[in-house]
Design a protein around this motif. Structure first.
Motif, mmCIF file in Angstrom:
data_model
loop_
_atom_site.group_PDB
_atom_site.id
_atom_site.type_symbol
_atom_site.label_atom_id
_atom_site.label_comp_id
_atom_site.label_asym_id
_atom_site.label_seq_id
_atom_site.Cartn_x
_atom_site.Cartn_y
_atom_site.Cartn_z
ATOM 1 N N VAL A 55 0.834 -1.206 0.000
ATOM 2 C CA VAL A 55 0.000 0.000 0.000
ATOM 3 C C VAL A 55 0.870 1.259 0.000
ATOM 4 O O VAL A 55 0.599 2.221 -0.737
ATOM 5 N N ILE A 56 1.920 1.260 0.795
ATOM 6 C CA ILE A 56 2.813 2.425 0.861
ATOM 7 C C ILE A 56 3.471 2.674 -0.494
ATOM 8 O O ILE A 56 3.536 3.816 -0.979
ATOM 9 N N VAL A 57 3.956 1.613 -1.125
ATOM 10 C CA VAL A 57 4.566 1.750 -2.449
ATOM 11 C C VAL A 57 3.534 2.271 -3.450
ATOM 12 O O VAL A 57 3.848 3.077 -4.328
ATOM 13 N N GLY A 58 2.284 1.844 -3.291
ATOM 14 C CA GLY A 58 1.224 2.335 -4.166
ATOM 15 C C GLY A 58 1.003 3.824 -4.030
ATOM 16 O O GLY A 58 0.786 4.528 -5.027
ATOM 17 N N LEU A 59 1.067 4.327 -2.816
ATOM 18 C CA LEU A 59 0.913 5.769 -2.605
ATOM 19 C C LEU A 59 2.082 6.539 -3.218
ATOM 20 O O LEU A 59 1.896 7.623 -3.785
ATOM 21 N N VAL A 60 3.278 5.976 -3.116
ATOM 22 C CA VAL A 60 4.438 6.592 -3.774
ATOM 23 C C VAL A 60 4.232 6.598 -5.287
ATOM 24 O O VAL A 60 4.526 7.592 -5.969
ATOM 25 N N PHE A 61 3.712 5.503 -5.805
ATOM 26 C CA PHE A 61 3.444 5.411 -7.244
ATOM 27 C C PHE A 61 2.469 6.494 -7.690
ATOM 28 O O PHE A 61 2.690 7.167 -8.708
ATOM 29 N N LEU A 62 1.401 6.689 -6.931
ATOM 30 C CA LEU A 62 0.434 7.724 -7.296
ATOM 31 C C LEU A 62 1.064 9.111 -7.225
ATOM 32 O O LEU A 62 0.771 9.974 -8.066
ATOM 33 N N TRP A 63 1.912 9.345 -6.241
ATOM 34 C CA TRP A 63 2.608 10.634 -6.158
ATOM 35 C C TRP A 63 3.461 10.855 -7.403
ATOM 36 O O TRP A 63 3.490 11.961 -7.964
ATOM 37 N N LEU A 64 4.132 9.814 -7.856
ATOM 38 C CA LEU A 64 4.952 9.921 -9.064
ATOM 39 C C LEU A 64 4.087 10.208 -10.288
ATOM 40 O O LEU A 64 4.454 11.029 -11.138
ATOM 41 N N VAL A 65 2.944 9.542 -10.378
ATOM 42 C CA VAL A 65 2.036 9.781 -11.506
ATOM 43 C C VAL A 65 1.560 11.230 -11.500
ATOM 44 O O VAL A 65 1.478 11.879 -12.551
ATOM 45 N N ILE A 66 1.264 11.750 -10.319
ATOM 46 C CA ILE A 66 0.848 13.158 -10.209
ATOM 47 C C ILE A 66 1.957 14.080 -10.709
ATOM 48 O O ILE A 66 1.710 15.014 -11.486
ATOM 49 N N GLN A 67 3.180 13.826 -10.269
ATOM 50 C CA GLN A 67 4.299 14.685 -10.676
ATOM 51 C C GLN A 67 4.533 14.613 -12.185
ATOM 52 O O GLN A 67 4.753 15.638 -12.844
ATOM 53 N N ILE A 68 4.489 13.419 -12.732
ATOM 54 C CA ILE A 68 4.751 13.246 -14.163
ATOM 55 C C ILE A 68 3.652 13.900 -14.994
ATOM 56 O O ILE A 68 3.928 14.623 -15.964
ATOM 57 N N THR A 69 2.401 13.659 -14.619
ATOM 58 C CA THR A 69 1.300 14.227 -15.402
ATOM 59 C C THR A 69 1.248 15.747 -15.264
ATOM 60 O O THR A 69 0.879 16.443 -16.217
ATOM 61 N N TYR A 70 1.643 16.264 -14.105
ATOM 62 C CA TYR A 70 1.669 17.728 -13.977
ATOM 63 C C TYR A 70 2.759 18.335 -14.856
ATOM 64 O O TYR A 70 2.567 19.405 -15.450
ATOM 65 N N PHE A 92 4.756 -2.826 -7.359
ATOM 66 C CA PHE A 92 6.209 -2.679 -7.254
ATOM 67 C C PHE A 92 6.842 -2.395 -8.621
ATOM 68 O O PHE A 92 7.558 -1.395 -8.766
ATOM 69 N N PRO A 93 6.622 -3.235 -9.646
ATOM 70 C CA PRO A 93 7.191 -2.876 -10.956
ATOM 71 C C PRO A 93 6.603 -1.596 -11.532
ATOM 72 O O PRO A 93 7.312 -0.828 -12.191
ATOM 73 N N PHE A 94 5.306 -1.338 -11.289
ATOM 74 C CA PHE A 94 4.715 -0.082 -11.758
ATOM 75 C C PHE A 94 5.479 1.107 -11.176
ATOM 76 O O PHE A 94 5.820 2.061 -11.878
ATOM 77 N N CYS A 95 5.736 1.043 -9.882
ATOM 78 C CA CYS A 95 6.400 2.149 -9.194
ATOM 79 C C CYS A 95 7.854 2.285 -9.637
ATOM 80 O O CYS A 95 8.345 3.402 -9.857
ATOM 81 N N PHE A 96 8.548 1.175 -9.793
ATOM 82 C CA PHE A 96 9.954 1.237 -10.197
ATOM 83 C C PHE A 96 10.095 1.821 -11.605
ATOM 84 O O PHE A 96 11.005 2.616 -11.869
ATOM 85 N N LEU A 97 9.197 1.449 -12.507
ATOM 86 C CA LEU A 97 9.235 2.029 -13.852
ATOM 87 C C LEU A 97 8.927 3.525 -13.806
ATOM 88 O O LEU A 97 9.541 4.321 -14.531
ATOM 89 N N ALA A 98 7.978 3.904 -12.958
ATOM 90 C CA ALA A 98 7.647 5.326 -12.824
ATOM 91 C C ALA A 98 8.823 6.109 -12.241
ATOM 92 O O ALA A 98 9.080 7.253 -12.639
#
Length: 344
Positions: free
Chosen positions: A88-103, A139-145
């Motif tokens: 779950v924690i890694v998922g929240l990091v992933f969403l933060w990365l998606v926010i930064q990239i899309t912004y 995990f792989p989603f987040c690492f790629l992001a």
């Protein structure tokens, strides 16, 4: 995200309620619930290089070379509960990365809000909490992001390695990452009709080195420790034909309303006659789609190609009015919110 979570819990209530009850039992009694893989991950981390006698074609057999998460669990001394909460924690990091990239791409907070609301309503953005089975896709989603966001060649090498050893599908879908780095160079070469090795982005070099390193180490593990993934050809053929028989449903479940973003982006590329970008993106997507057809878990497999959205958003932001992009994101999000998640 609160909107997405609420709708997912409403439209998937029985599925989620039963699933999290089973997850609770799995936390209390590891290995007691069939179809859950958290305990298998923990056990694999404790003994990663001993060949296991799993049924060919099973998820457990496919996990043989997926070593990143088991080794993380072992290093951190995690049990089933701890591993799920790390998920779950890694998922929240992933969403933060998606926010930064899309912004960075959209430069508009409202557009990012619409996109993220829809993204967390499809499997790619919601798997970190709603997939309680232990596939550990975040995990792989987040690492790629992370590789996409940080972009330093050393970080690209590190995080793609971590992603590749999570799931082989990360290698196939790292093609989007490579294309993001290489595409500007290709356009410049075509425009100027001049090319030198210095133009090759170091990030792309790091990605190629990472893929090569993975293949070499995997072969070494096979030779040295006898690790292998059992294949059932008959099962593979049946799965492929079954996937083709429900192709529309299988693909729809993968991206739901976000298919509209892909179709719109591709349509704009065609109207611009940007055949280079169109062809390369189509090639990347066809690789993602082919893998999704060959395996039973189509939703999960398609979701590994989530980086195609970054290309589509970049294209749409540059070439259509903000008002039209806003309507597109709202409609895509509403459709995704209405459809229940179905996986794997």
């Amino acid at each position: 995200m609160a909107i997405s979570v609420s709708t997912l819990l409403v439209f998937n209530f029985i599925f989620v309620d039963r699933g999290f009850r089973d997850l609770y039992q799995e936390m209390r009694h590891p290995g007691s619930i069939g179809g859950f893989f958290w305990d298998d991950i923990v056990k694999q981390g404790a003994d990663p290089f001993t060949p296991k006698d799993y049924e060919a074609g099973s998820h457990e057999a496919n996990q043989t070379f997926r070593l990143t998460v088991p080794l993380i669990a072992y290093a951190l001394h995690l049990n089933v509960a701890g591993l799920y909460f790390l998920h779950v924690i890694v998922g929240l990091v992933f969403l933060w990365l998606v926010i930064q990239i899309t912004y960075q791409i959209l430069q508009n907070r409202l557009l990012v809000f619409y996109f993220l609301t829809g993204f967390t309503a499809i499997y790619a953005g919601a798997n970190f909490y709603i997939n309680y089975l232990g596939h550990a896709d975040v995990f792989p989603f987040c690492f790629l992001a992370l590789a996409f966001y940080l972009r330093n060649p050393l970080w690209v090498l590190l995080f793609t390695q971590l992603a590749f050893w999570c799931d082989e599908r990360a290698i196939i879908n790292s093609s989007y990452l490579g294309l993001w780095f290489v595409l500007p160079m290709l356009k410049e070469v075509i425009k100027t009709k001049k090319f030198s090795l210095k133009q090759i982005p170091l990030q792309a070099v790091a990605l190629v080195v990472s893929a090569g390193l993975y293949l070499v180490v995997r072969q070494w593990l096979s030779t040295t420790y006898g690790l292998k993934v059992g294949h059932d050809n008959a099962l593979s053929h049946r799965t492929t034909w079954w996937s083709l028989s429900i192709l529309g449903d299988k693909f729809t479940r993968g991206f739901e309303g976000f298919w509209l973003i892909i179709f719109a982006g591709m349509a704009v590329l065609v109207m611009l006659k940007d055949w280079l970008t169109f062809g390369l993106l189509l090639g990347c997507f066809m690789a993602t789609a082919a893998i999704s057809i060959m395996v039973a878990d189509g939703t999960r497999s398609l979701s590994f190609g989530y980086m195609i959205f970054f290309f589509m958003l970049s294209t749409l932001r540059k070439h259509i009015p903000v008002s039209q992009l806003t309507y597109l994101l709202i409609v895509s999000t509403l459709i995704s919110l209405m459809l229940p998640i179905s996986f794997p």
